[in-house]
Write an enzyme that holds these catalytic residues in place. Structure first.
Site, PDB file in Angstrom:
ATOM      1  CB  SER A  49      -0.944  -0.034   1.204  1.00  0.00           C
ATOM      2  OG  SER A  49      -1.966   0.930   1.081  1.00  0.00           O
ATOM      3  CD  GLU A  93      -5.293  -4.760  -3.404  1.00  0.00           C
ATOM      4  OE1 GLU A  93      -5.359  -4.294  -2.253  1.00  0.00           O
ATOM      5  OE2 GLU A  93      -4.262  -5.260  -3.894  1.00  0.00           O
ATOM      6  CG  HIS A 146      -5.416  -2.673   0.705  1.00  0.00           C
ATOM      7  ND1 HIS A 146      -4.710  -2.563  -0.466  1.00  0.00           N
ATOM      8  CD2 HIS A 146      -4.931  -1.706   1.537  1.00  0.00           C
ATOM      9  CE1 HIS A 146      -3.835  -1.571  -0.349  1.00  0.00           C
ATOM     10  NE2 HIS A 146      -3.943  -1.037   0.847  1.00  0.00           N
TER      11      HIS A 146
END
Length: 566
Positions: A240, A376, A472
C-alpha cells in the site's frame, strides 16, 4: 568512517553508487572492511542472552531469540526530528558513549486514530520516532546475507514498523537479514511551505518522510555488514503506502545505489500526485496548503512564521491539518474533512509526476516484483451497505464520465447475477492497484529490466477472509511467513501458501529472481505473453491479468495525467 547519508540528503551530493555489478561489489567490499575494523558480534547462546553490535553511532545491545535469531529494536538512524529539526531533512545521529539497549520498539510517529480500518492502535507515539529494527540469523559479521527492508503502509498518515504484521523473525529464519523502520507521516512528514522551501538549499519542502526512508537506506549501507548483512544485496519491499514509497524510491535520484531489488505490493503510483507549487489534478500546490495551515494555526502573522509553527504542539497541528486517508475511493473529489498528506512532486526528491517518469523509463534499473489482491476494495467499502445497481452506476459515472459505459460493460454491472458492491470493489482494486502494477511491469520491461507480476486471490477461512475476501493487506502475513503471530486459527493450507510466497520473496532478495527449487515456475512479465502467477487455492501461472478492465484504467489514467493542469 564511512559516508554520511544524512549529509547526502541535506546537501544533495552526487550519488556515490552506480548500477554496475562490479562497482557495487567493490563498494560493498570497502564498506564491509571499514565496518569490520570497528565492529564485533558476540557469539552468545540461544535462549535470551544479550548480544552487542557496534554501529557507526555507537554500540547497541539486542537479544537472541529462542529461534536463534538476533533481534535489535529501536536503533536510532537519524536525529530526533523535533524542535528546530521539525520539517527538516533527517540529520545524523549523535555518537553515543557506552552501550544503548535496543530491545524494544521505538514509538510510532504521530498520527490520527485509524484503528477501525487498520486494526491497530498505538499506545506510544512521539515526534522522536526515527528508529529501525533488525532481525538477523547471521552467526558472524562476515556472513554477507541478503537484506530485506520493509516499508510500512498506511497511506502516509498512519502505520508503524512496530505493527505485529511486520515481525521479521520468521523471514529471518530463512537466512536473510530483515530491517523495518519508521518514517515521518502526515503533516509532520509531508507539509510544505514557501518559507520552508526558502530554508532549503534545494528550494523545496515536503517529502520529509521520503527523505527519512532514504536516510534509513543510507544507514543500512553503512551499518548492516556489522549485523551479517550484505550492503550490495538490499531489497526494499512494502505494501500500500509502503509499496508506493518503493515506487517513489525507484524514481528518486537521491536513492540511487541504495538498493538492488524492489517489491511493490498493492501500491498505486499511477494516481494523482500533488505538486509543490502548481495546481495539479484540481488540487492546490502543497506550499499553498502549508500557508493555509499556518494561517489557521495563527502563525502566518508571526515575526517568524516557521519558528512559530515549530513551537506548536503536535495536537495543535493535527487539529488544523486533519490528515485524511486518500484510500481506495473511485471518486476523485477532494476530502471535505481533511487532507491527504502524501509525497509531492518537488523537482528534487520526486523530480516529476512518478507516472510520467515510469512511462519514460526514468527509473532505477533493478529487478522488481509487483502485484495486487483480488479484493483490494472491500476494506474501504465496509460502511457501504445496500448498494443498488442505480447507486453503483452513479458512482461510476461520477468518477469516469467519459468512460462510464465502458466500465459498466466490462464489469457486467447490469447483469442480474452481478452484485453492485462487488463491482465497486473490483473497480477500486483494478484502478488503484492492479492496473498501476501492470504499468510498472510494462515499463520495467521497456527499460530492459526484469519484472514479475502476481495476483493474490487466496481467502483464509477466518473472520476477515469470510467478510472481506482477499482483502487489501491480506498477503502480508504470507510474505512474512508470520501466520502464527496473528489471532486467526492457522490451517495447513495457509502454512503451505505462506511458505511458497515467502520463498519467492526470499529467493528474489538473494538472487534477483523469485524462482527456486520446489517452486512452480514464475516467468518474467512481458507485454506480449502477459505472464503472471496467481496465489490462490493453487499457485498457478496464467496470462494477461484482467486485460480488458486494466486496459480501460490505463487509458483513463493516461488521459487524466495529460489534463492534470486543467
Amino acid at each position: 568512517m564511512g559516508r554520511n547519508y544524512t549529509n547526502r540528503i541535506s546537501n544533495g551530493l552526487a550519488p556515490v553508487c552506480g548500477y554496475g555489478l562490479t562497482l557495487a561489489i567493490a563498494i560493498s567490499a570497502l564498506i564491509a572492511v571499514s565496518i569490520l575494523a570497528c565492529s564485533h558480534v558476540s557469539a552468545g547462546s540461544s535462549g535470551g542472552d544479550n548480544l552487542s553490535v557496534t554501529t557507526k553511532s555507537g554500540e547497541v545491545l539486542g537479544l537472541q531469540l529462542k529461534s536463534g535469531i538476533r533481534m535489535f529494536k529501536g536503533i536510532p538512524f537519524a536525529a530526533p526530528p523535533v524542535g528546530k529539526l521539525r520539517w527538516k531533512p533527517p540529520q545524523a545521529v549523535k555518537v553515543w558513549a557506552g552501550v544503548k539497549k535496543t530491545q524494544a520498539f521505538g514509538p510510532a510517529c504521530p498520527q490520527p486514530d485509524m484503528s477501525k480500518l487498520t486494526f491497530t492502535k498505538y499506545k506510544k507515539m512521539a515526534e522522536d520516532c526515527l528508529y529501525l529494527n533488525v532481525w538477523t540469523p547471521a552467526k558472524k559479521n562476515t556472513d554477507k546475507l541478503a537484506v530485506m527492508v520493509w516499508i510500512h503502509g498506511g497511506g502516509f498518515i498512519s502505520g508503524s514498523a512496530s505493527d505485529n504484521f511486520y515481525d521479521g523473525q520468521d523471514l529471518a529464519r530463512k537466512n536473510v537479514v530483515v530491517v523495518t523502520f519508521n518514517y515521518r507521516i502526515g503533516p509532520l512528514g509531508f507539509l510544505a511551505h514557501p518559507l520552508l522551501s526558502k530554508e532549503s538549499k534545494h528550494g523545496v519542502s515536503g517529502n520529509y518522510g521520503l527523505l527519512d526512508q532514504i536516510a534509513a537506506l543510507g544507514w543500512i549501507q553503512e551499518n548492516i555488514a556489522a549485523f551479517g548483512g550484505d550492503p550490495g544485496r538490499v531489497t526494499v519491499f512494502g505494501e500500500s503506502g509502503g509499496g508506493r514509497s518503493v515506487a517513489h524510491l525507484l524514481i528518486s535520484p537521491q536513492s540511487k545505489g541504495l538498493f538492488h531489488g524492489a517489491i511493490m505490493q498493492s501500491s498505486a503510483v499511477y494516481r494523482p500526485i500533488q505538486h509543490l507549487r502548481e495546481s495539479w489534478y484540481q488540487r492546490p500546490g502543497m506550499e499553498k496548503v502549508g500557508e493555509q495551515i499556518a494561517k489557521q494555526l495563527g502563525s502566518s502573522k508571526a515575526k517568524d512564521p516557521i519558528a512559530n509553527m515549530r513551537a506548536k504542539t503536535v495536537d495543535e497541528i493535527f487539529a488544523v491539518a486533519k490528515p485524511a486517508l486518500a484510500g481506495m475511493s473511485i471518486s476523485s473529489k477532494k476530502k471535505k474533512n481533511g487532507f491527504p498528506f502524501e509525497p509531492v512532486a518537488d523537482g528534487w526528491v520526486v523530480p516529476d509526476d512518478p507516472s510520467d517518469l515510469f512511462d519514460q523509463q526514468r527509473m532505477h534499473r533493478v529487478p522488481v516484483i509487483v502485484g495486487s489482491n483480488a479484493d483490494e476494495g472491500t476494506l474501504f467499502l465496509q460502511k457501504a451497505k445496500n448498494i443498488s445497481v442505480r447507486g453503483a452506476r452513479y458512482y461510476i459515472k461520477e468518477a469516469f464520465p467519459k468512460y462510464a459505459d465502458q466500465v459498466i460493460g466490462v464489469y457486467s454491472l447490469d447483469s442480474e447475477k452481478t452484485n453492485p458492491k462487488d463491482v465497486l470493489n473490483y473497480i477500486s482494486g483494478d484502478m488503484n492497484c492492479a492496473a498501476p502494477m501492470r504499468s510498472i511491469a510494462v515499463n520495467m520491461e521497456a527499460a530492459k529490466s526484469k519484472a514479475w507480476l502476481y495476483f493474490f486471490s487466496y481467502v483464509r477461512n477466518d473472520f476477515l477472509g469470510k467478510r472481506l475476501g482477499a482483502w487489501h493487506g491480506s498477503e502480508i502475513r504470507f510474505a512474512f511467513n508470520s501466520l502464527d503471530r496473528g489471532r486467526s486459527r492457522v490451517e495447513e493450507r495457509d502454512r503451505t501458501l505462506a511458505d511458497v510466497v515467502s520463498s519467492y520473496w526470499i529467493n528474489f532478495a538473494k538472487n534477483g529472481d523469485p524462482n527456486g527449487p520446489g517452486l512452480p515456475r514464475w516467468q518474467m512479465y512481458s507485454s506480449k505473453a502477459g505472464h503472471y502467477i496467481e496465489f490462490g487455492e493453487k499457485v498457478t501461472e496464467k496470462q494477461h491479468l484482467k486485460r480488458e478492465s486494466l486496459n480501460i484504467f490505463a487509458r483513463i489514467e493516461a488521459e487524466r495525467r495529460k489534463n492534470r493542469r486543467e
